[in-house]
Design an enzyme around this catalytic site. Sequence first.
Site: not given
Length: 808
Positions: A359, A547-548, A553, A655, A659
């Site tokens: 992952h 998100k985290r 990111k 992900t 969504k």
Amino acid sequence: MESIFNSKQEFIECYRSQIMAITGKDFEHASDFDRFNALARLIASRARTVQTATDNRVAKSGKKRVYYFSIEFLIGRLLDNYLLNFGARDLVCQGLRDLGADLDDLCDLEPDPALGNGGLGRLAACLLDSMAHEGIAGYGNGMRYRYGLFKQEILDGRQVETTDEWLASGYPWEVRRQDKAVTIGFGGRVVGYEDGGRMYYRTEDTQDVLAVPYDIPVVGYGGKTVNKLRVWSTEPLEEHFDLDAFNRGSYAEADAHRADAEAISAILYPNDAGEHGRLLRLKQEYLFVAAGISTILDTFRLEHGRAWSELPDFVAIHTNDTHPAMCGPELMRILIDEERLGWDEAWSIVTKTLSYTNHTILPEALETWSIGTFSKLLPRLYQIIEEIARRWQDDFDKSRTGWQDLLRNTAILWDGQVRMANLSVICSHSVNGVAKIHTDILEHTVLKDFYALMPDKFNNKTNGISHRRFLAESNPGYARLITEVIGDAWLDDASQLARLTEFESDPSFLERAARVKRENKARLARYMAAEHAISIDPNTIFDVQVKRFHSYKRQLLNIFKIMDIYNRRISDPNFAVAPTTFIFSGKAASSYAFAKETIRLINSVADVINADARVNEIMRVCFIPDFRVSNAQLIYPAAEISEQISTAGMEASGTSNMKLMMNGAITLGTLDGANIEIVNLAGADSEMIFGLTAEEVEELREKGTYFAWDMYNADRARLGRVIDELTDDTFSALSGNFESIRNEVMQSNDANLVMKDFGSYVDAWERLTATYADPMSWNRRSVHNTATSGWFSSDRTIREYRDEIWHA
Ligand code: NBG
């Protein structure tokens, strides 16, 4: 679909007696929590009836069983989801209304267990949902953390972690299976003994704990298959309550033995930011692996005796990332030490049974354990790993050119460390990444040496999401509208969503879709007002990054953009952009200073901007505390822009991008992870792509010609100003300036290329939001995103796993 209740009347009667049985009260005197609890228990008991039928069917048919090992299952609330999957949602809703209760209100009382960090854990839960839907005999195996991950509060702009006592009022879905408890030993010493001319080994003087399983039903849509998720909790094997200590008044000491054992399943560790190497985490990993394998083999013995060579025909064990990497050696240990198979025979069984999903490509996230720690905690397992490693080396094809490099990079034991990723690859027959680009990167960089040796092992399985939870359940207004025009077959088969393309140019449909979006925005605004006393305006664009928190990111890039727009508006009151609410949510690992400072920066900027009348007409910033599945389900349906802005090549898949797409948000993103597949499906016109590609990032890094200061100097007016504002008190009111962020970007040369992508990002955002002025065109793209998102259903993902990896 057959419902679990024949009629509303039957439901009401069952429900009334359930409340009475559990609380000794009648419905009218029961509290809201009693009502929720009784309803969940009623549905859970129906689920277990179907589960038993499913079990019997599987046992009779000799179907292959799939065990999904994951240290995280972020299951979210289950009541609404299970009513939907059982086809009983409308009936129960009406029954409750007759009684004077509201289903949504009761659903809100369900605890939302934080048994995962983010994408990896939620993926595991979506895959369970889809396994049950596809009728696969698939079981989750994980940990039951008493407190899960921490709860996030925001104080003076900072993240503060508190414990999440999700079990405090009991958990109605679980059943404790004392009869299936397993003793797990740590430490001790390995003792060899001879029997029939062969040496065998056992471990003596171990410190033992009891692993106690709790089973949670997993209801498949259609209600025909109910599988289970088994999560393990630790307890002392025997009570050693120290009465003397107690009488002395040393209460903690009196119960220390229990506390030690229970500590193993107390909390979930963050999966990022140098949280590796903790002994307790290693214990967790071994515990859920050993306990899970023990259950699997018990079932196998019951159904197939000791025909071990047939194990791979009836059992698939899937390891979600490297946390369950000990599955290989543990299965070897049992087959050799206890079942007395020869090494080669056992090895062939193990490798045919195991498969592994990677992952992440972040080197710091690839697990390693110090050999010293490992061999002391798990001496026999370590011996087996050593033997696997020795044979790997011994069998190595030394006629290959460059074999030394290949061997060094694929070794399991190296530099005093056990490398869990290499162990996972070697023990598995299949290795997959989670989006096309991620699998390519695994094959050509991170795991390239394995790929050179065994290309056939590698395959891609692009992630998916449960469209039932994240569209049907989270966005009921949109779901109703969709069903009205294309029927409800899409719940069963998400590819049906493609039929919405017919309505993309139907003004009345677009109009209604837009109205639903507007209601979803108002719903989120109500939540923010009620829970956090923050007011947001549903008439603005909802631009969402949830998100985290992690440097790759690039939440930092997003807040830089916001600072820039603020600055430009202040300098020039005529500077106009579409009014926007910038929404953030997500947790940072407690030890990850940079990520936590980014959260503080966002809240500090929010504080300044939200209080500045000069800009409020066009912008507001909102941080939603404690991101988790339940509030995510309110956020996705309200989003219009989906921020997916990781440095290209870094996000394995993502992900939330799926969504948000499914809920009609337009992606503003880099060509990274599954964003690439999103653009391929929806078409470039329906998303907004910016920034360097993964190849360009790679090239820039190789050339070594990137200097953050060049970026600063080239754009003093905007980018330079943003950088300066990190330390010039513009945003320092909440706990001070942001020197460490400035240093990260300027002195550490901006490892994530925030400054490099800044210009094209802000530009893309402006171009995208400018198109909001044409609602028809915006709504068409929004609906088109939903219409082309069906492929991202985890039903598709799971069918690929089933057909190409598990052969179940
Ligand atoms: C995460 C990746 C995401 C991906 C999820 C699910 C870890 C270690 N990895 O990009 O960062 O979507 O896994 O595959 O949590």
